[in-house]
Design a protein around this motif. Structure first.
Motif, PDB file in Angstrom:
ATOM      1  N   TYR A  35     -35.916  71.024 -53.922  1.00 21.60           N
ATOM      2  CA  TYR A  35     -36.489  71.843 -52.857  1.00 21.60           C
ATOM      3  C   TYR A  35     -38.009  71.816 -52.957  1.00 21.60           C
ATOM      4  O   TYR A  35     -38.576  71.541 -54.022  1.00 21.60           O
ATOM      5  CB  TYR A  35     -35.956  73.282 -52.925  1.00 21.60           C
ATOM      6  CG  TYR A  35     -36.331  74.036 -54.180  1.00 21.60           C
ATOM      7  CD1 TYR A  35     -37.539  74.755 -54.268  1.00 21.60           C
ATOM      8  CD2 TYR A  35     -35.484  74.056 -55.287  1.00 21.60           C
ATOM      9  CE1 TYR A  35     -37.887  75.446 -55.415  1.00 21.60           C
ATOM     10  CE2 TYR A  35     -35.825  74.733 -56.437  1.00 21.60           C
ATOM     11  CZ  TYR A  35     -37.024  75.427 -56.489  1.00 21.60           C
ATOM     12  OH  TYR A  35     -37.373  76.114 -57.640  1.00 21.60           O
ATOM     13  N   PHE A  62     -29.883  80.789 -41.102  1.00 19.81           N
ATOM     14  CA  PHE A  62     -29.582  80.812 -42.536  1.00 19.81           C
ATOM     15  C   PHE A  62     -30.496  81.771 -43.291  1.00 19.81           C
ATOM     16  O   PHE A  62     -30.082  82.339 -44.314  1.00 19.81           O
ATOM     17  CB  PHE A  62     -29.672  79.402 -43.099  1.00 19.81           C
ATOM     18  CG  PHE A  62     -28.475  78.540 -42.772  1.00 19.81           C
ATOM     19  CD1 PHE A  62     -27.252  78.779 -43.372  1.00 19.81           C
ATOM     20  CD2 PHE A  62     -28.582  77.511 -41.859  1.00 19.81           C
ATOM     21  CE1 PHE A  62     -26.145  77.991 -43.075  1.00 19.81           C
ATOM     22  CE2 PHE A  62     -27.481  76.714 -41.552  1.00 19.81           C
ATOM     23  CZ  PHE A  62     -26.258  76.969 -42.155  1.00 19.81           C
ATOM     24  N   GLU A  63     -31.696  81.956 -42.854  1.00 20.88           N
ATOM     25  CA  GLU A  63     -32.543  82.964 -43.501  1.00 20.88           C
ATOM     26  C   GLU A  63     -31.944  84.359 -43.346  1.00 20.88           C
ATOM     27  O   GLU A  63     -31.981  85.181 -44.274  1.00 20.88           O
ATOM     28  CB  GLU A  63     -33.946  82.922 -42.890  1.00 20.88           C
ATOM     29  CG  GLU A  63     -34.769  81.712 -43.334  1.00 20.88           C
ATOM     30  CD  GLU A  63     -36.144  81.713 -42.694  1.00 20.88           C
ATOM     31  OE1 GLU A  63     -36.436  82.659 -41.925  1.00 20.88           O
ATOM     32  OE2 GLU A  63     -36.913  80.767 -42.940  1.00 20.88           O
ATOM     33  N   TYR A  76     -32.608  81.786 -52.391  1.00 23.09           N
ATOM     34  CA  TYR A  76     -32.557  80.868 -51.254  1.00 23.09           C
ATOM     35  C   TYR A  76     -33.961  80.368 -50.945  1.00 23.09           C
ATOM     36  O   TYR A  76     -34.914  81.143 -50.855  1.00 23.09           O
ATOM     37  CB  TYR A  76     -31.964  81.565 -50.029  1.00 23.09           C
ATOM     38  CG  TYR A  76     -32.070  80.728 -48.765  1.00 23.09           C
ATOM     39  CD1 TYR A  76     -31.294  79.598 -48.580  1.00 23.09           C
ATOM     40  CD2 TYR A  76     -32.981  81.074 -47.764  1.00 23.09           C
ATOM     41  CE1 TYR A  76     -31.396  78.831 -47.439  1.00 23.09           C
ATOM     42  CE2 TYR A  76     -33.096  80.313 -46.612  1.00 23.09           C
ATOM     43  CZ  TYR A  76     -32.303  79.189 -46.455  1.00 23.09           C
ATOM     44  OH  TYR A  76     -32.416  78.427 -45.320  1.00 23.09           O
ATOM     45  N   GLN A  90     -34.644  76.976 -48.679  1.00 23.26           N
ATOM     46  CA  GLN A  90     -34.753  76.346 -47.377  1.00 23.26           C
ATOM     47  C   GLN A  90     -33.454  75.660 -46.998  1.00 23.26           C
ATOM     48  O   GLN A  90     -32.573  75.444 -47.835  1.00 23.26           O
ATOM     49  CB  GLN A  90     -35.896  75.321 -47.351  1.00 23.26           C
ATOM     50  CG  GLN A  90     -35.670  74.115 -48.232  1.00 23.26           C
ATOM     51  CD  GLN A  90     -36.785  73.101 -48.169  1.00 23.26           C
ATOM     52  OE1 GLN A  90     -37.169  72.548 -49.175  1.00 23.26           O
ATOM     53  NE2 GLN A  90     -37.328  72.824 -46.992  1.00 23.26           N
ATOM     54  N   THR A  91     -33.363  75.306 -45.728  1.00 27.08           N
ATOM     55  CA  THR A  91     -32.243  74.536 -45.180  1.00 27.08           C
ATOM     56  C   THR A  91     -32.802  73.241 -44.597  1.00 27.08           C
ATOM     57  O   THR A  91     -33.742  73.265 -43.798  1.00 27.08           O
ATOM     58  CB  THR A  91     -31.497  75.318 -44.101  1.00 27.08           C
ATOM     59  OG1 THR A  91     -30.924  76.503 -44.686  1.00 27.08           O
ATOM     60  CG2 THR A  91     -30.372  74.473 -43.496  1.00 27.08           C
ATOM     61  N   THR A 139     -28.093  70.873 -45.673  1.00 30.38           N
ATOM     62  CA  THR A 139     -28.012  71.211 -47.094  1.00 30.38           C
ATOM     63  C   THR A 139     -28.808  72.490 -47.313  1.00 30.38           C
ATOM     64  O   THR A 139     -29.982  72.568 -46.944  1.00 30.38           O
ATOM     65  CB  THR A 139     -28.591  70.086 -47.966  1.00 30.38           C
ATOM     66  OG1 THR A 139     -29.917  69.769 -47.523  1.00 30.38           O
ATOM     67  CG2 THR A 139     -27.729  68.837 -47.883  1.00 30.38           C
ATOM     68  N   ASN A 140     -28.170  73.494 -47.885  1.00 30.55           N
ATOM     69  CA  ASN A 140     -28.820  74.763 -48.211  1.00 30.55           C
ATOM     70  C   ASN A 140     -29.261  74.723 -49.666  1.00 30.55           C
ATOM     71  O   ASN A 140     -28.438  74.462 -50.564  1.00 30.55           O
ATOM     72  CB  ASN A 140     -27.867  75.934 -47.976  1.00 30.55           C
ATOM     73  CG  ASN A 140     -27.492  76.081 -46.510  1.00 30.55           C
ATOM     74  OD1 ASN A 140     -28.365  76.070 -45.641  1.00 30.55           O
ATOM     75  ND2 ASN A 140     -26.200  76.210 -46.220  1.00 30.55           N
ATOM     76  N   VAL A 161     -21.796  81.645 -50.975  1.00 28.46           N
ATOM     77  CA  VAL A 161     -22.514  81.035 -49.857  1.00 28.46           C
ATOM     78  C   VAL A 161     -21.632  80.986 -48.619  1.00 28.46           C
ATOM     79  O   VAL A 161     -22.063  81.343 -47.506  1.00 28.46           O
ATOM     80  CB  VAL A 161     -22.996  79.622 -50.249  1.00 28.46           C
ATOM     81  CG1 VAL A 161     -23.543  78.887 -49.031  1.00 28.46           C
ATOM     82  CG2 VAL A 161     -24.063  79.707 -51.325  1.00 28.46           C
TER      83      VAL A 161
END
Length: 427
Positions: A107, A152-153, A162, A164-165, A187-188, A201
Motif C-alpha cells: 500500500y 469502502f471508506e 484500512y 486504500q482500495t 483489492t482492499n 472484511v
C-alpha cells in the motif's frame, strides 16, 4: 476697318479653340484630389475587405469548422512533478486529480510502498458501462473511482488499519439483467499489523450494502489472490494465498524483466540434454530433439522401431515386422527343401538295389577286384525253384520251339583286368 474686324474674328476663333481644348482636357484628365478619392472608393468597392475584414472572416470560418477544445479532451498530467515520489509507487493521473498505487501486496503511504494485507474481491456497481471506463483520465473513470473509494471508506470506518482500495479491472456484467451492469475487480489494503480477516472484511461490506438506501456497490464476492494477480497462464502456475507467486512451468525460467511470466527456456534446455528451445505463439517451449521423447522430465532415446519428433514415426517398426515375417517364410522353405532332399537321397529304387551286390556297395575293399563296375546279380531257377526266366533262350517251356536257337559264336569275350574289363577277340 476691315483689318480690325478680321483681327477680332481671328482672336475669337483662337479663344474658342482654347476653351474647347481646356474643356476636353478637363473631361479626360482626372482632378488630382477628387479623382483619386473616387478611384479609391471604386477600388474599395471592387476589392475584398482589408486585412482587418479578412482576419475577422478567417477567424469566423475557423471557429465554425474547428471544434472548440473542451476540458474533457485536454489531458492534464498531474504526475509530472512526481507527487508519489521516485521510489516504488506509481502515479496515475486522473481527470482532475491523481492517485498513487504500489505493486500487489503493498500500500502507498508518504511517497513510499509498504507491505500490507490484501483482500481481493469482485463488486457490482450501479453504473453504465462504456469504453471510456477503460481510460483512467476520463470523467467516467474518475467518477467510478471516487464512488468506489467512498463506499469502502464508509464500510471500513470501524475496522482498524484500512488504507486504500485499488481498482484492478473494470468489465461489463455477463450475468442476468437483475445484476449490476458493471463488475469491478478491487483489492482492499490494510496495514500489516491490522487485526482484520476475511470474515470481518466481508461482514463490514455486506452491512454497508444492506444498511438502507440504494448502495452504489450492489454485490460483493471474495476473489482469490491468483485471480487478481494475473499470472501468465501459458508459461506460469500461480501458487500462494495472500501473496501469490508465478512459478515457471517445467523447462522455462524468468528473465530480468519478467515478473508474472516466463519468457525463456531453462538453462538445462541444451543439446547435451537432447533438448532445444522453440519460440511459439503461446510462449517458449523446450522440446526433445528428433529420435528422442520426454519421460519424467528427461529426453530419452526412442525404442526400437520408432523415430522422428516425439518418437511418433513407426515406419522402422513396420519394416522390421515385415522383414521378420518374410525371413521366417524363406527360412521355412529352405528347411523344407533340405529335408525333402535328404529323404530323397536316402530312398533307393528297389529294382536298382536288387541288381547291385552288397559287396560292391562297400567301399572298404581289401581285395584287388575291380570296383569300377558292379557285378550284376541275377537270379537263377536253381537258386529259386519257383523262378521262371524271362529269357526266351533259357525258358524251358512249350513255347521254346517258337524261338530259334543261337547259331552263332561270340567273336569277343570280356576279360577281367585289375583296372576293369576289356573286350577281346576269342580268336
Amino acid at each position: 476697318m476691315r483689318c480690325s474686324v478680321f483681327l477680332a474674328v481671328w482672336l475669337s476663333l483662337v479663344l474658342s479653340l482654347l476653351k474647347e481644348t481646356t474643356a476636353t482636357t478637363s473631361s479626360t484628365t482626372p482632378v488630382p484630389t477628387t479623382t483619386n478619392t473616387a478611384a479609391t472608393g471604386t477600388t474599395t468597392a471592387n476589392t475584398p475587405v482589408s486585412t482587418t475584414t479578412n482576419t475577422a472572416e478567417t477567424t469566423a470560418t475557423t471557429s465554425s469548422t474547428t471544434p472548440v477544445p473542451t476540458t474533457t479532451n485536454t489531458a492534464v498530467d498531474f504526475c509530472r512533478e512526481y507527487p508519489c515520489g521516485r521510489n516504488l509507487a506509481t502515479c496515475i493521473s486522473l481527470q482532475s486529480n491523481y492517485t498513487c498505487e504500489c505493486q500487489y501486496g503493498f500500500y502507498y503511504s508518504d511517497k513510499n510502498c509498504y507491505r500490507g494485507q490484501v483482500y481481493p474481491a469482485t463488486i457490482g456497481v450501479s453504473a453504465s458501462y462504456s469504453d471510456s471506463l477503460q481510460t483512467v483520465n476520463s470523467t467516467e473513470y474518475e467518477q467510478l473511482f471516487k464512488s468506489v473509494a467512498a463506499f469502502f471508506e464508509k464500510a471500513f470506518h470501524n475496522l482498524t488499519g484500512y488504507i486504500q482500495t485499488v481498482i484492478v479491472k473494470i468489465q461489463p456484467s455477463k450475468e442476468s439483467r437483475n445484476s449490476a451492469p458493471v463488475n469491478v475487480t478491487v483489492t482492499n489494503l490494510f496495514t500489516w499489523n491490522s487485526t482484520v480477516n476475511e470474515a470481518s472484511v466481508n461482514s463490514a461490506v455486506q452491512h454497508a450494502i444492506n444498511s438502507g438506501g440504494e448502495s452504489y456497490v450492489r454485490t460483493y464476492k471474495e476473489a482469490t489472490s491468483c485471480a487478481i494477480y494475473q499470472c501468465d497462464t501459458q508459461t506460469t502456475v500461480c501458487e500462494g494465498d495472500m501473496f501469490p507467486e508465478c512459478k515457471c512451468k517445467p523447462g522455462l525460467e524468468k528473465t530480468e524483466w519478467d515478473d508474472r511470466s516466463c519468457s525463456a527456456c531453462s538453462k538445462n534446455c541444451t543439446a547435451e540434454a537432447h533438448k532445444y528451445c522453440v519460440k511459439e505463439k503461446m510462449g517458449p517451449v523446450c522440446r526433445c530433439m528428433a529420435n528422442f521423447k520426454q519421460e519424467d522430465g528427461n529426453c530419452v532415446a526412442c525404442p526400437v522401431g520408432y523415430s522422428g519428433e516425439d518418437c511418433s514415426d513407426n515406419t522402422e517398426l513396420i519394416l522390421i515386422i515385415v522383414g521378420t515375417v518374410f525371413g521366417a517364410i524363406i527360412l521355412s522353405l529352405v528347411i523344407a527343401v533340405s529335408i525333402i532332399s535328404v529323404r530323397a537321397k536316402g530312398k533307393r529304387n528297389p529294382e536298382k538295389r536288387s541288381l547291385i551286390q552288397p559287396e560292391y556297395s562297400n567301399t572298404n575293399r581289401s581285395d584287388d577286384r575291380p570296383g569300377m563296375f558292379p557285378r550284376v546279380q541275377t537270379t537263377s531257377g536253381h537258386a529259386n525253384p519257383g523262378y521262371q526266366s524271362n529269357n526266351p533262350y533259357e525258358m524251358r517251356s512249350t513255347n521254346r520251339g517258337h524261338f530259334p536257337e543261337r547259331d552263332y559264336d561270340d567273336l569277343y569275350e570280356i576279360s577281367r583286368e585289375p583296372r576293369g574289363f576289356r573286350m577281346q577277340s576269342r580268336y
